[in-house]
Enzyme design. Structure first.
Site, PDB file in Angstrom:
ATOM      1  N   ASP A  71      29.337  98.092   5.655  1.00 47.16           N
ATOM      2  CA  ASP A  71      29.520  96.644   5.560  1.00 47.16           C
ATOM      3  C   ASP A  71      29.368  96.295   4.088  1.00 47.16           C
ATOM      4  O   ASP A  71      28.268  96.357   3.537  1.00 47.16           O
ATOM      5  CB  ASP A  71      28.474  95.928   6.411  1.00 47.16           C
ATOM      6  CG  ASP A  71      28.622  94.416   6.362  1.00 47.16           C
ATOM      7  OD1 ASP A  71      29.378  93.906   5.511  1.00 47.16           O
ATOM      8  OD2 ASP A  71      27.959  93.735   7.175  1.00 47.16           O
ATOM      9  N   TYR A 172      40.685  80.264  -0.399  1.00 49.69           N
ATOM     10  CA  TYR A 172      41.556  81.430  -0.473  1.00 49.69           C
ATOM     11  C   TYR A 172      42.135  81.575  -1.886  1.00 49.69           C
ATOM     12  O   TYR A 172      42.133  82.668  -2.467  1.00 49.69           O
ATOM     13  CB  TYR A 172      42.669  81.269   0.556  1.00 49.69           C
ATOM     14  CG  TYR A 172      43.650  82.405   0.659  1.00 49.69           C
ATOM     15  CD1 TYR A 172      43.230  83.718   0.851  1.00 49.69           C
ATOM     16  CD2 TYR A 172      45.028  82.157   0.604  1.00 49.69           C
ATOM     17  CE1 TYR A 172      44.144  84.749   0.979  1.00 49.69           C
ATOM     18  CE2 TYR A 172      45.946  83.178   0.745  1.00 49.69           C
ATOM     19  CZ  TYR A 172      45.495  84.476   0.919  1.00 49.69           C
ATOM     20  OH  TYR A 172      46.413  85.491   1.049  1.00 49.69           O
ATOM     21  N   THR A 207      50.989  93.698   9.826  1.00 52.52           N
ATOM     22  CA  THR A 207      49.676  94.066  10.335  1.00 52.52           C
ATOM     23  C   THR A 207      49.604  93.722  11.823  1.00 52.52           C
ATOM     24  O   THR A 207      50.499  93.055  12.372  1.00 52.52           O
ATOM     25  CB  THR A 207      48.563  93.312   9.601  1.00 52.52           C
ATOM     26  OG1 THR A 207      48.747  91.903   9.820  1.00 52.52           O
ATOM     27  CG2 THR A 207      48.595  93.589   8.105  1.00 52.52           C
TER      28      THR A 207
END
Length: 279
Positions: A71, A172, A207
């Site tokens: 992680d 973003y 994807t």
């Protein structure tokens, strides 16, 4: 046999998975990271990503795969991966791809992504900046000394046109602009050591998430997840790599320069800023 070694973060699915497969197909030894290791863990965590399928595919390819449960929001995990790779003696390519920024886009039935910045949930900042961006910095910081010692290396930050243009979400855009700037400043500091750093822009990538919502996209110029990995392989082989260091590069444009096609033989048309212009 290719003796180069790569690390691809966030490779249990999506672009990261495709990059890993493409490099394995070229004979690279590839270290991959992800938060879940097996299908059962992925299901328990509510995630579709795991490494079982990737390992099965890798077994058919000439390269070697090394899986690390990691992680990148936890610095100790990142350090452990770097130490494991350092024990092997080298790292040539780092691809900073881990990206939890698309998680939890729907809250209480509402698609919250396009809200203005003052209505954005704080956890989205944490995912994109506190985890993805910080994680890219920390893993780069951990492995750069290996590249510096070898006097050769490549750091790739997977970025996008949102770094330069408004793409529907302020956080973003901030995250991708920072990824570009990180690559540029890394490049400046690494140049005396003959190590390159770039930001790399994919196009529309097929994807798992995109394919699930294919009716909302124009797929005619889309790219496989492996395509950008093929381009990264081309970058690594480029004798003029250092001349590209510090720049934000479009994967499809590099593919045209290198004569690289996608897995289906298609050559994606490079997108430009004009393709994202809005009225």
């Amino acid at each position: 046999m290719n003796d180069a070694v790569a690390l691809v973060t966030g490779a249990s699915r999506g672009i990261g998975r495709g990059i890993a497969l493409a490099l394995l197909a070229e004979g690279f030894s590839v270290h991959v990271t992800g938060r879940t290791r097996f299908e059962a863990e992925a299901n328990q965590a509510g995630s579709a990503g795991s490494f079982e399928g990737l390992e099965r595919e890798a077994a058919k390819l000439p390269g070697r795969i090394f899986v690390h449960r990691c992680d990148h929001g936890k610095d100790a995990d990142t350090r452990r991966v770097a130490e494991d790779i350092r024990a092997g003696g080298r790292l040539d390519i780092l691809v900073n791809n881990a990206w939890p920024g698309y998680e939890n886009m729907v809250e209480d039935g509402e698609f919250t992504w396009p809200r203005p910045f003052w209505e954005q949930p704080a956890r989205r900042w944490e995912a994109m900046i506190g985890t993805a961006l910080r994680g890219a910095f920390m893993v780069s910081r951990a492995v750069a000394p290996m590249m510096i010692s070898a006097r050769r290396g490549l750091i790739v930050n997977i970025s996008f046109w949102a770094a330069q243009l408004y793409e529907g979400n302020a956080i973003y855009g901030i995250a991708k602009a920072a990824a570009d700037k990180m690559a540029a400043d890394f490049a400046h500091e690494l140049r005396p050591h003959d190590v390159a750093a770039v930001a790399l822009y994919p196009g529309l990538v097929r994807t798992e998430a995109v394919l699930e919502n294919a009716e909302y996209f124009d797929m005619s110029n889309s790219e496989s997840p492996q395509f950008i990995g093929r381009v990264i392989g081309g970058l690594w082989r480029d004798p003029e790599l250092m001349s590209k260091s510090g720049r934000a590069l479009v994967a499809a444009a590099l593919a045209h320069e290198y004569g690289i096609a996608d897995v289906n033989g298609y050559r994606p048309v490079p997108l430009t800023a004009a393709d994202f212009a809005r009225d």
